[in-house]
Design a protein around this motif. Structure first.
Motif, short mmCIF file in Angstrom:
data_model
loop_
_atom_site.label_atom_id
_atom_site.label_comp_id
_atom_site.label_asym_id
_atom_site.label_seq_id
_atom_site.Cartn_x
_atom_site.Cartn_y
_atom_site.Cartn_z
N ASP A 1 2.33 -1.36 -5.72
CA ASP A 1 1.43 -1.89 -6.74
C ASP A 1 1.52 -3.42 -6.76
O ASP A 1 2.60 -4.00 -6.87
N ARG A 2 0.39 -4.08 -6.65
CA ARG A 2 0.37 -5.54 -6.54
C ARG A 2 1.02 -6.20 -7.75
O ARG A 2 1.75 -7.20 -7.61
N VAL B 1 4.87 -6.00 -7.46
CA VAL B 1 5.40 -6.91 -6.45
C VAL B 1 5.30 -8.35 -6.94
O VAL B 1 6.23 -9.16 -6.77
N GLU B 2 4.19 -8.71 -7.56
CA GLU B 2 4.03 -10.06 -8.10
C GLU B 2 5.06 -10.36 -9.18
O GLU B 2 5.62 -11.47 -9.23
N ASP B 3 5.31 -9.38 -10.04
CA ASP B 3 6.31 -9.58 -11.10
C ASP B 3 7.71 -9.78 -10.52
O ASP B 3 8.48 -10.61 -10.99
N ILE B 4 8.04 -8.99 -9.50
CA ILE B 4 9.36 -9.12 -8.88
C ILE B 4 9.54 -10.51 -8.27
O ILE B 4 10.59 -11.15 -8.44
N VAL B 5 8.52 -10.99 -7.58
CA VAL B 5 8.60 -12.33 -6.99
C VAL B 5 8.69 -13.39 -8.08
O VAL B 5 9.48 -14.34 -7.98
N CYS C 1 2.20 -12.67 -1.95
CA CYS C 1 2.97 -12.81 -3.19
C CYS C 1 4.03 -13.89 -3.07
O CYS C 1 4.25 -14.67 -4.02
N LEU C 2 4.70 -13.97 -1.92
CA LEU C 2 5.77 -14.95 -1.74
C LEU C 2 5.25 -16.38 -1.67
O LEU C 2 6.05 -17.33 -1.79
N CYS C 3 3.94 -16.55 -1.48
CA CYS C 3 3.36 -17.89 -1.54
C CYS C 3 3.68 -18.56 -2.87
O CYS C 3 3.78 -19.79 -2.96
#
Length: 368
Positions: A145-146, A149-153, A177-179
């Motif tokens: 789920d985007r 993943v965004e929240d984790i980063v 996301c890592l950007c």
């Protein structure tokens, strides 16, 4: 000393593939009887076993969410039943008008979990006098789920928390996301590798991502060498070692010397020789291993980490520029609350004890 990267994963299945049951819990004659109480609900569903400190049965008998774990204040408790009822209120009455089934996300739970994981390893590193640090990586395959993943980063950025990608779509998601994350966060690339996959990983290296390609099969090395030369990029390479340490429960089916994935000692030696011949031995910087999710005891964990640490030391002796030991999963949850380590849903250790076992085994590897 090497950095430590961990993958935190966990799944629950019973032997027959069905969901866990409450067969061993106290079940009263009828949930509607006068003897029923919130404490019996907690006992029936073993909430304190699998849910603490984030989930509990409140005084109304509903699931209560404590988004900040042990630091949650009384007024911050969230009644899940009230949330569901409120979002189902018709739009004509000012509600969202949603219908079941629903996915309810609590980002603060994820944030607190990341903070607790980092804190446990930071404490272990300090207490053991370890000369390096811990960086976590989240395997995207566990939840693609985007928003997750965004929240984790985002939440993990202060800790240099990275991602692990096992497919081409996952690499693209991870890079996007890592950007917005910490530039020192790892992007660990494993899984099945074809030319397109390796090219994407090498492109990530060109784009200044902290990308590491983990070899799980010996033949993958030729592909990495050839494409890196064509793309004029210096790769960072890791090896997945096939350890002798093996789990005997459901989650250990791919562990041990007969496991499907990883390189044997002989294969590792051949890979080192080929990298040396190609003038790329300095590219070999990571050692990865995975002895199975839901490791039941810290002693089994220590055994596997110690074996990996000794392989790491031997690779350094052979001239590899090792920087990272990637402990691939293993951290379990005591789902039934028994802390027995028996079966597939119980572990005998806490998060803090897990971190201590990992760091101590790398810091002071015993004779194996």
């Amino acid at each position: 000393m090497p950095a430590v990267a961990c993958v935190d994963t966990g799944y629950v299945f019973s032997d027959d593939g069905s969901l866990p049951t409450a067969a061993d819990a106290f079940i009263p004659d009828s949930p509607t009887s006068s003897r029923w109480s919130p404490s019996l609900s907690a006992s029936l569903y073993r909430i304190d076993g699998w849910g603490a400190p984030y989930f509990a049965a409140n005084s109304s008998g509903n699931i209560s969410v404590r988004p900040h774990g042990d630091e949650t204040l009384p007024h911050q408790d969230i009644d899940l039943m009230k949330v569901v009822k409120n979002v189902m209120v018709p739009k004509s009455s000012g509600g969202l008008g949603l219908q079941l089934p629903l996915i309810v996300r609590f980002p603060d739970v994820l944030k607190n979990r990341l903070e607790c994981l980092q804190s446990a390893f930071d404490s272990a590193v300090k207490s053991q006098g370890y000369g390096s640090h811990y960086q976590g990586v989240f395997p995207v395959k566990c939840n693609q789920d985007r928003f997750i993943v965004e929240d984790i980063v985002n939440f993990g950025s202060p800790f240099r928390f990275g991602l692990e990608a096992g497919s081409k779509p996952e690499i693209l998601l991870a890079m996007s996301c890592l950007c917005k994350g910490n530039p020192d966060a790892f992007l660990v690339c494993n899984g099945f590798k074809d030319a397109e996959y390796v090219s994407l990983a090498l492109l990530g290296r060109k784009l200044a991502f902290n990308t590491m390609i983990v070899l799980e099969q010996e033949h993958e090395l030729d592909l990495v060498i050839n494409l890196s030369q064509k793309m004029n990029v210096r790769p960072v390479i890791g090896l997945r070692a096939k350890l002798r340490t093996k789990q005997t429960n459901y989650y250990g089916s791919n562990s041990g010397e007969k496991g499907k994935f990883g390189l044997t000692s002989a294969q590792i030696v051949r890979v080192v020789a080929k990298l040396s011949e190609s003038g790329m031995l300095d590219c070999l910087q990571l050692l990865h291993f995975h002895i199975g999710s839901m490791i039941p005891s810290s002693s089994l964990l220590s055994h596997g980490v110690t074996e990996a640490a000794l392989i790491y030391c031997e690779l350094v002796r052979l001239g590899a520029h090792r920087r990272v030991i990637d402990v691939g999963g293993g951290l379990g949850i005591d789902y039934d609350g028994s802390k027995s380590g028996e079966g597939d849903i119980s572990v005998t250790y806490t998060l803090e004890e897990y971190a201590e076992a990992v760091v101590a085994s790398i810091r002071y590897p015993s004779n194996f």
